[in-house]
Design a protein around this motif. Structure first.
Motif, short mmCIF file in Angstrom:
data_model
loop_
_atom_site.label_atom_id
_atom_site.label_comp_id
_atom_site.label_asym_id
_atom_site.label_seq_id
_atom_site.Cartn_x
_atom_site.Cartn_y
_atom_site.Cartn_z
N UNK A 12 34.69 53.19 8.51
CA UNK A 12 35.57 53.98 7.88
C UNK A 12 34.89 55.17 7.67
N UNK A 13 33.42 55.41 7.87
CA UNK A 13 32.59 56.53 7.49
C UNK A 13 31.32 56.24 8.09
N UNK A 14 30.78 57.48 8.68
CA UNK A 14 29.69 57.46 9.25
C UNK A 14 28.85 58.66 8.84
N UNK A 15 27.44 58.50 8.52
CA UNK A 15 26.80 59.83 8.27
C UNK A 15 25.53 59.53 9.23
N UNK A 16 24.56 60.25 9.25
CA UNK A 16 23.27 60.27 9.96
C UNK A 16 22.51 59.04 9.78
N UNK A 17 22.75 58.39 8.68
CA UNK A 17 21.96 57.31 8.06
C UNK A 17 22.64 55.88 8.04
N UNK A 40 26.49 53.63 8.91
CA UNK A 40 27.99 53.42 9.02
C UNK A 40 28.55 52.52 7.96
N UNK A 41 29.57 52.77 7.16
CA UNK A 41 30.31 52.02 6.09
C UNK A 41 31.49 51.31 6.79
N UNK A 42 31.45 49.95 6.67
CA UNK A 42 32.47 49.10 7.33
C UNK A 42 33.26 48.53 6.28
N UNK A 43 34.69 48.78 6.56
CA UNK A 43 35.50 48.27 5.54
C UNK A 43 36.21 47.07 6.23
N UNK A 44 36.24 45.98 5.64
CA UNK A 44 36.87 44.60 6.29
C UNK A 44 38.34 44.30 5.85
N UNK A 45 39.18 44.05 6.72
CA UNK A 45 40.61 43.67 6.60
C UNK A 45 40.74 42.78 5.51
N UNK A 46 41.45 43.04 4.35
CA UNK A 46 41.95 42.12 3.39
C UNK A 46 42.43 40.62 3.89
N UNK A 61 37.11 56.91 -2.62
CA UNK A 61 38.27 57.50 -2.25
C UNK A 61 39.06 56.60 -1.59
N UNK A 62 38.94 55.70 -0.87
CA UNK A 62 39.72 54.86 0.07
C UNK A 62 40.49 54.11 -0.52
N UNK A 65 42.09 60.44 4.70
CA UNK A 65 40.62 61.32 4.65
C UNK A 65 39.64 60.47 5.41
N UNK A 66 39.70 59.06 5.51
CA UNK A 66 38.75 58.32 6.07
C UNK A 66 39.48 57.68 7.25
#
Length: 552
Positions: free
Chosen positions: A188-193, A195-201, A276-277, A538-539
């Motif tokens: 749900x988010x990625x920058x140069x360094x 990745x942010x993974x959000x898991x499905x509830x 934010x999410x 947003x994400x």
């Protein structure tokens, strides 16, 4: 415990970011030779004693037996067959004499430990169990009509050709997203360094405050989502937590200048995205090993800036107080060695994970080299298909600048001293971290010894619950309920001495996971309706878990 599980427990040793050089090994051999020449009476007496015990063993009168946990000589032939029994006796006599000779030398404690390490490498290599006449190999040869020797030769040639000598795991049995890292979610988010993974509830109701997990930079994140049965992520989801996991990018020489501040800034951005999410003003942050160093550094960095976005900390097998003895650096650590390690990564731009793997293997050769030598080449079998070993062999790299900073932190114990580590002009003080913390360590951990983890936990300024699991560095984390051999220690008191803590601790049968989710639940806010999708306007989800960075 099976052979792969033993190997998984053996993944460890002194600090992996320093290692040792071929020059260090040769210098230790020179020191041994010089000591032998300097004290000829002691050396001669030792050789005479070895000759007597070896002859006695060869005649079948030896009394030495292998250690109870030494799996190399489990075959009954080693004790019942007179030839094998004599061969083993001679080997054990040499092994015992090594310790006797070293104990009587005038070598310093450090030189003695270095010599013991180097000479033990040679003795381990020369063990009779590694020879083609290994009774298990002979039986396999007869049972297969010689096919085991053919297969063993084929495996040997293939491993040498691929540079994986000897291969520890059957990599063909695993695929990310299919039988590893399978929990449903999305980047749900990625920058140069990162990745942010959000898991499905996985529950109808979830805790309002999310959990963000920062894995070590020297390994890939899916140790937290290894398989459905061993997934800490899935376990947390099943207990109503909103879970986010960081997947660090595997750097190349182009990212050689990434520093601690690079990782802290990227992780702060990921936390802001999770807030934010979910609509939560703060998160609970978890970190493991070097990811634990990153997590506490970020917590101190944010505290100094007056940004209270970390509500509680979970730290797995993490050391950030190395004390004065420098044991975490290993017996080969010296100013010259540390400088050489930094210089090597600076020239290449990165510290390659394959180098770390070689260091690990040499630190526990019987478990991580010679057991596979026997299995792959003498028995002609394929290496095991074991998920933990696959993950351990799926190596990553460290950027040169960050590698150098970690060496400095370990050498100077600077995180333990307020203000010695400065990030972007901000001095770090772990005592200013007032968030509650759950700190977990492993009893047989060789990378981050549990007493060092305990000492580190006492540096934090908030309320700390320290838990000691009955396993090693990785297996202490991968400790789901259901294992009848699992247990952990707990003690609400926090005496200065780790030994005093252990002496006063209560042993609890089972996994520490249920206690952790209970602790975390008390700090994760109210229950709310689970979101129907991951991400937000947003994400917007970028791709399905496990993402792209983990595959590089």
């Amino acid at each position: 415990m099976s052979t792969p599980e033993v190997a998984a427990e053996a993944i460890g040793g002194p600090n992996p970011i320093v290692g040792f050089r071929r020059k260090d090994l040769l210098d230790s051999l020179r020191t041994v030779a010089a000591e032998a020449v300097k004290h000829p009476k002691h050396t001669t007496a030792s050789l005479r004693h070895l000759a007597r015990t070896a002859v006695a063993a060869a005649r079948g009168r030896g009394e030495l037996v292998p250690a109870a946990k030494d799996r190399r000589f489990r075959d009954s032939a080693w004790t019942q067959n007179f030839l094998y029994r004599r061969l083993l006796g001679v080997y054990l006599a040499a092994d015992a004499e090594l310790d006797t000779w070293l104990g009587g030398t005038g070598l310093s404690e450090v030189d003695r430990e270095r010599a013991r390490f180097v000479l033990s490498l040679a003795l381990d290599a020369l063990a009779p169990s590694n020879l083609p006449l290994n009774p298990a190999a002979v039986k396999q040869f007869i049972d297969t009509g010689g096919e085991s020797a053919v297969e063993g030769a084929r495996h040997f040639v293939g491993d040498v050709r691929d540079g994986t000598f000897p291969r520890q795991v059957d990599t063909e049995k695993f695929t990310l997203g299919e039988n590893l890292a399978t929990t449903e979610g999305a980047v749900v988010f990625r920058n140069e360094v990162l990745e942010l993974i959000q898991y499905t509830p996985r529950t109808e109701q979830v805790h309002a405050r999310p959990l963000v997990i920062a894995p070590p930079q020297i390994n890939k994140f899916y140790v937290f989502d290894l398989s459905p049965e061993k997934s800490l992520v899935r376990y947390a989801l099943d207990h109503g937590f909103q879970v986010f996991v960081v997947s660090w990018r595997n750097p190349t020489a182009e990212q050689r200048d990434w520093e601690l501040v690079t990782y802290l800034t990227a992780l702060e951005e990921a936390i802001d995205a999770a807030c934010a999410i979910t609509g939560s003003p703060d998160v609970n942050l978890g970190g493991a090993c070097s990811g634990g160093i990153t997590s506490v550094s970020l917590a101190a960095y944010l505290a100094a800036r007056g940004k209270p976005v970390i509500h509680a900390l979970t730290l797995f097998v993490s050391v950030f107080d190395m004390a004065e003895d420098k044991t975490l650096l290993g017996v080969f650590a010296s100013e010259e060695t540390l400088a050489a390690a930094k210089r090597n990564s600076h020239v290449r731009g990165v510290l390659d994970g394959r180098e770390l793997a070689r260091v690990f293997n040499l630190l526990r050769p019987n478990d991580l080299i010679w057991s596979y030598w026997v299995n792959n080449y003498l028995l002609g079998k394929r290496p095991p298909a074991f998920d933990v070993l696959y993950w351990n062999n799926d190596t990553t790299r460290l950027p040169a600048a960050f590698h150098g900073q970690l060496i400095d932190i370990y050498r100077d114990n600077s995180l333990a001293h307020p203000g010695e580590v400065v990030v972007d002009g901000t001095p770090l003080d772990l005592g200013k971290i007032t968030a509650d913390a759950f700190v977990m360590a492993g009893t047989t951990d060789h990378i981050t010894p549990w007493d060092a983890c305990y000492r580190s936990a006492r540096r934090l300024g908030g309320d700390v619950e320290f838990t000691l699991s009955s396993s090693g560095h990785i297996q202490s984390i991968l400790n789901p309920p259901g294992n009848p051999k699992s247990s952990y220690y707990t003690n609400p008191e926090h005496p200065e001495s780790a030994k005093a803590w252990k002496d006063g601790a209560a042993k609890v049968a089972g996994s520490w996971w249920p206690r952790w989710v209970e602790w975390l639940g008390e700090r994760s806010g109210e229950q709310v309706a689970a979101p129907s999708t991951v991400g937000s306007e947003q994400y917007v989800p970028i791709e399905a878990a496990p993402g792209s960075y983990v595959r590089a």
